[in-house]
Design an enzyme around this catalytic site. Structure first.
Site, PDB file in Angstrom:
ATOM      1  CG  ASN A 191      36.500  44.064  43.058  1.00  0.00           C
ATOM      2  OD1 ASN A 191      35.636  44.930  43.164  1.00  0.00           O
ATOM      3  ND2 ASN A 191      37.347  44.048  42.050  1.00  0.00           N
TER       4      ASN A 191
ATOM      5  CG  ASP B  13      38.325  49.464  41.199  1.00  0.00           C
ATOM      6  OD1 ASP B  13      38.647  48.367  40.725  1.00  0.00           O
ATOM      7  OD2 ASP B  13      37.223  50.013  40.990  1.00  0.00           O
TER       8      ASP B  13
ATOM      9  CG  ASP C 113      36.535  48.474  34.935  1.00  0.00           C
ATOM     10  OD1 ASP C 113      36.453  49.108  33.880  1.00  0.00           O
ATOM     11  OD2 ASP C 113      37.255  47.468  35.077  1.00  0.00           O
TER      12      ASP C 113
ATOM     13  CE  LYS D 291      40.807  45.131  43.079  1.00  0.00           C
ATOM     14  NZ  LYS D 291      40.065  46.305  42.538  1.00  0.00           N
TER      15      LYS D 291
ATOM     16  N   GLY E 170      40.681  43.821  39.060  1.00  0.00           N
ATOM     17  CA  GLY E 170      40.359  42.432  38.778  1.00  0.00           C
ATOM     18  C   GLY E 170      40.808  42.011  37.395  1.00  0.00           C
TER      19      GLY E 170
END
Length: 272
Positions: free
Chosen positions: A222, A8, A10, A196, A43
Site C-alpha cells: 500500500n 508509513d 506500521d 497514498k 491505512g
C-alpha cells in the site's frame, strides 16, 4: 533539498513492538524544527493515528495527515479536509459477493468504526479495531446502504487464504479499484483514485511543495504509489522485496531506526 517526508506507520515508523524509538522521535523533531513537513501516511483511520500525531508533536498549524491509504487527506489541527475519495454501496455489494464466492471475510471502514455483515467479527477485524481504538458494528448486509460512509473495504483472512483470494480476483476488479495488501492478513479495496501517491500529490499541490522535494518511506504494497511518486522513494530494510525493487533507496529496518537514518541522511545531512 527535501521539504516534506511522508511516513508509513506500521512496519516503518513503529518498530516491531509498535513503538517509536527515541532516535526516530528525535530525528523527526529536529526535521520539523528545521522546517520540513513530517506527514504520517497510513491505512489507519484518524482515531488510529491521533495518539501518534500527539506523541510526535505533529498537531500544530500546518501539520497534515494522510489516512485510509490516501482516501482522506486533512489538516490535523483544524480537521480541514484537503481530499476525500469515498466508495459507495454498489462497491460493497460487488466485494461482498466476491467474499461469498471465495469463502472469506469482509469489513467496511467508516470514519468512526468497522462494519461487518455477519454476527461475529473475524479475529483480524478485532485486531484492526483494537489497533485503531474504534468499535465494530454488526449489521445485516441488507441494512447496509448508502447512508454508510465507505472509506475503504477490506478482505481479511489468514495470509495463506489471502494468497488464494488474490489469485482469484477478476481482472476487471483490479481495473475498477485500487487493491493493495497492507499486511499479510489485510487486502484493501479503495476508490480507483485513492492511493497514498495521489494523496501526496494533492497535499503538495495544496501547500505548494514540488513533488520532487518530497521523500516517501514505506514497507508494504500500500506504500508503492507514494514511493513511486515522491522525489525520493525509500523502502525499509524490512520491506517486501517488491517495494525494495521500486525504491530509490533502501534504509535500515524499523527495528534499527530506519526512519531516523533517512531523515539524518537526506534532510538533516548528518551522515554521508
Amino acid at each position: 533539498m527535501y521539504k516534506l517526508i511522508a511516513l508509513d506507520i506500521d512496519g516503518t515508523l513503529l518498530n516491531s513492538e509498535k513503538k517509536i524509538t527515541p532516535h526516530v522521535f528525535n530525528s523527526i523533531q529536529e526535521a520539523k524544527q528545521q522546517g520540513a513537513k513530517v506527514v504520517l501516511s497510513t491505512g489507519r483511520p484518524l482515531p488510529g493515528v491521533t495518539p501518534l500525531l500527539e506523541e510526535l508533536n505533529l498537531t500544530d498549524d500546518g501539520d497534515y495527515v494522510i489516512c485510509f491509504n490516501g482516501a482522506v487527506v486533512q489538516e490535523v489541527k483544524t480537521n480541514k479536509v484537503i481530499s476525500n475519495i469515498e466508495m459507495c454501496h454498489d462497491d460493497f455489494k460487488i466485494i461482498n459477493e466476491l467474499t461469498k464466492k471465495l469463502n472469506t471475510h469482509v469489513h467496511i471502514n467508516t470514519p468512526e468504526n468497522l462494519i461487518i455483515p455477519e454476527a461475529t467479527p473475524h479475529k483480524y477485524t478485532i485486531h484492526e479495531a483494537k489497533l485503531n481504538g474504534i468499535d465494530i458494528v454488526s449489521m445485516d448486509e441488507n441494512e447496509i446502504n448508502d447512508d454508510v460512509t465507505f472509506c475503504k473495504i477490506m478482505i481479511i483472512d489468514e495470509p495463506e487464504k489471502l494468497e488464494e483470494v488474490i489469485t482469484n480476483i477478476p481482472k476487471e476488479l483490479y481495473e475498477k479499484y485500487t487493491i493493495v495488501r497492507s499486511a499479510p492478513f489485510f487486502l484493501e479495496f479503495l476508490n480507483k483514485s485513492a492511493n497514498k501517491g495521489n494523496a501526496l500529490t494533492a497535499l503538495c499541490e495544496t501547500i505548494d511543495i514540488p513533488i520532487e522535494k518530497t521523500i516517501a518511506v514505506g514497507d508494504e504494497e500500500n506504500d508503492q504509489h507514494m514511493i513511486k511518486m515522491a522525489g525520493l522513494g525509500v523502502a525499509m530494510g524490512n520491506a517486501r522485496q517488491s517495494i525494495k525493487d521500486i525504491a530509490d533507496y533502501i534504509t535500515e529496518t524499523n527495528n534499527d531506526h530506519g526512519v531516523a537514518h533517512v531523515i539524518d541522511k537526506f534532510i538533516l545531512k548528518k551522515i554521508g
